[in-house]
Design an enzyme around this catalytic site. Structure first.
Site, mmCIF file in Angstrom:
data_model
loop_
_atom_site.group_PDB
_atom_site.id
_atom_site.type_symbol
_atom_site.label_atom_id
_atom_site.label_comp_id
_atom_site.label_asym_id
_atom_site.label_seq_id
_atom_site.Cartn_x
_atom_site.Cartn_y
_atom_site.Cartn_z
ATOM 1 N N HIS A 239 0.838 -1.210 0.000
ATOM 2 C CA HIS A 239 0.000 0.000 0.000
ATOM 3 C C HIS A 239 0.873 1.261 0.000
ATOM 4 O O HIS A 239 0.605 2.213 -0.735
ATOM 5 C CB HIS A 239 -0.862 0.079 1.268
ATOM 6 C CG HIS A 239 -1.891 -0.997 1.420
ATOM 7 N ND1 HIS A 239 -2.029 -1.720 2.568
ATOM 8 C CD2 HIS A 239 -2.853 -1.433 0.574
ATOM 9 C CE1 HIS A 239 -3.045 -2.564 2.447
ATOM 10 N NE2 HIS A 239 -3.550 -2.420 1.230
ATOM 11 N N LYS B 208 -17.627 -6.902 7.204
ATOM 12 C CA LYS B 208 -16.259 -7.418 7.188
ATOM 13 C C LYS B 208 -15.655 -7.282 8.577
ATOM 14 O O LYS B 208 -15.603 -6.181 9.122
ATOM 15 C CB LYS B 208 -15.446 -6.591 6.178
ATOM 16 C CG LYS B 208 -14.357 -7.369 5.479
ATOM 17 C CD LYS B 208 -13.910 -6.593 4.247
ATOM 18 C CE LYS B 208 -12.648 -7.149 3.637
ATOM 19 N NZ LYS B 208 -12.296 -6.443 2.415
ATOM 20 N N SER C 37 -2.409 -7.549 3.497
ATOM 21 C CA SER C 37 -2.797 -7.348 4.901
ATOM 22 C C SER C 37 -3.147 -8.665 5.582
ATOM 23 O O SER C 37 -2.914 -8.825 6.781
ATOM 24 C CB SER C 37 -4.004 -6.413 4.990
ATOM 25 O OG SER C 37 -3.689 -5.151 4.459
ATOM 26 N N ARG D 217 -1.824 -7.003 -7.964
ATOM 27 C CA ARG D 217 -0.738 -7.913 -7.600
ATOM 28 C C ARG D 217 -0.672 -9.109 -8.529
ATOM 29 O O ARG D 217 0.381 -9.674 -8.729
ATOM 30 C CB ARG D 217 -0.949 -8.435 -6.166
ATOM 31 C CG ARG D 217 -0.691 -7.402 -5.108
ATOM 32 C CD ARG D 217 -1.318 -7.780 -3.801
ATOM 33 N NE ARG D 217 -2.773 -7.752 -3.923
ATOM 34 C CZ ARG D 217 -3.610 -7.717 -2.903
ATOM 35 N NH1 ARG D 217 -3.149 -7.765 -1.683
ATOM 36 N NH2 ARG D 217 -4.906 -7.667 -3.094
HETATM 37 P P1 ADP Z 1 -9.701 -4.212 -0.170
HETATM 38 O O1 ADP Z 1 -10.337 -4.958 0.973
HETATM 39 O O2 ADP Z 1 -10.556 -3.104 -0.710
HETATM 40 O O3 ADP Z 1 -9.111 -5.081 -1.257
HETATM 41 P P2 ADP Z 1 -6.981 -3.750 0.745
HETATM 42 O O4 ADP Z 1 -6.570 -2.884 1.880
HETATM 43 O O5 ADP Z 1 -6.725 -5.206 0.864
HETATM 44 O O6 ADP Z 1 -8.499 -3.417 0.529
HETATM 45 O O7 ADP Z 1 -6.292 -3.228 -0.585
HETATM 46 C C1 ADP Z 1 -6.463 -1.909 -1.032
HETATM 47 C C2 ADP Z 1 -5.846 -1.774 -2.415
HETATM 48 O O8 ADP Z 1 -4.428 -1.963 -2.327
HETATM 49 C C3 ADP Z 1 -6.346 -2.811 -3.413
HETATM 50 O O9 ADP Z 1 -6.452 -2.192 -4.681
HETATM 51 C C4 ADP Z 1 -5.247 -3.841 -3.432
HETATM 52 O O10 ADP Z 1 -5.191 -4.510 -4.670
HETATM 53 C C5 ADP Z 1 -4.037 -2.937 -3.261
HETATM 54 N N1 ADP Z 1 -2.873 -3.655 -2.742
HETATM 55 C C6 ADP Z 1 -2.756 -4.296 -1.570
HETATM 56 N N2 ADP Z 1 -1.530 -4.861 -1.437
HETATM 57 C C7 ADP Z 1 -0.855 -4.561 -2.569
HETATM 58 C C8 ADP Z 1 0.458 -4.863 -3.073
HETATM 59 N N3 ADP Z 1 1.327 -5.605 -2.361
HETATM 60 N N4 ADP Z 1 0.787 -4.407 -4.298
HETATM 61 C C9 ADP Z 1 -0.091 -3.687 -5.013
HETATM 62 N N5 ADP Z 1 -1.342 -3.370 -4.614
HETATM 63 C C10 ADP Z 1 -1.716 -3.789 -3.411
#
Ligand code: ADP
Length: 152
Positions: A18, A42, A129, A91
């Site tokens: 992030h 969630k 996460s 990803r």
């Molecule tokens: P959500 O529950 O909406 O997917 P996240 O916090 O898991 O929320 O992710 C928010 C955004 O960050 C999403 O677009 C996810 O694809 C992106 N993201 C998370 N980890 C990575 C990473 N390692 N590389 C690129 N994008 C990421």
């Protein structure tokens, strides 16, 4: 007025992936609104307040990053804030399939808002996460997955 992008997500908690996506967005936009979606269905490890404060800590020296929480549809929040760009990170191919569905749904809801995708560097592409939460549940060391300025 400069261009602003919204980066919506759960950020439960913020990871190095992030953080890098936000840095990349700062090189493309004048400001980045990191928006924590409040989703009653969630179950999260961290409260909305904790997640906001972690992201604020990481970007304490970057006034161009704003952290907010929102509920309801992302496009409605964008309209209320006059934001025209939604940023999501990619990803993997499975991320792409899932994100394309969301992007098309958002397009159908409001065709003036564009969804943009950024890819993190390969060393961050495996970090998410849910891995961080698993390691924390087992009392492991998460320092390789989270921003340097955080201790969890
Ligand atoms: P959500 O529950 O909406 O997917 P996240 O916090 O898991 O929320 O992710 C928010 C955004 O960050 C999403 O677009 C996810 O694809 C992106 N993201 C998370 N980890 C990575 C990473 N390692 N590389 C690129 N994008 C990421």
């Amino acid at each position: 007025m400069g261009h602003t992008v919204i980066f919506p997500g759960s950020f439960d908690p913020i990871t190095l992936g992030h953080e890098q996506i936000i840095h990349k967005a700062l090189s493309l936009f004048d400001s980045v609104v990191v928006a924590i979606g409040i989703n009653a269905d969630k179950r999260t490890m961290f409260t909305v307040e904790q997640r906001c404060s972690m992201i604020r800590t990481v970007f304490a020296n970057e006034p161009r990053v704003k952290v907010v929480a929102y509920d309801g549809l992302t496009v409605d929040f964008c309209i209320s804030q006059h934001i025209r760009y939604i940023l999501r990170g990619l990803r993997s191919a499975s991320d792409f399939d899932y994100e394309l569905g969301i992007a098309y749904a958002n397009r159908a809801l409001d065709n003036t808002i564009e969804t943009l995708f950024l890819v993190a560097d390969p060393q961050y592409s495996h970090i998410n996460s849910s891995i961080v939460r698993d390691v924390l549940r087992h009392k492991g060391n998460v320092s390789a997955f989270i921003p340097k300025t955080l201790t969890l």
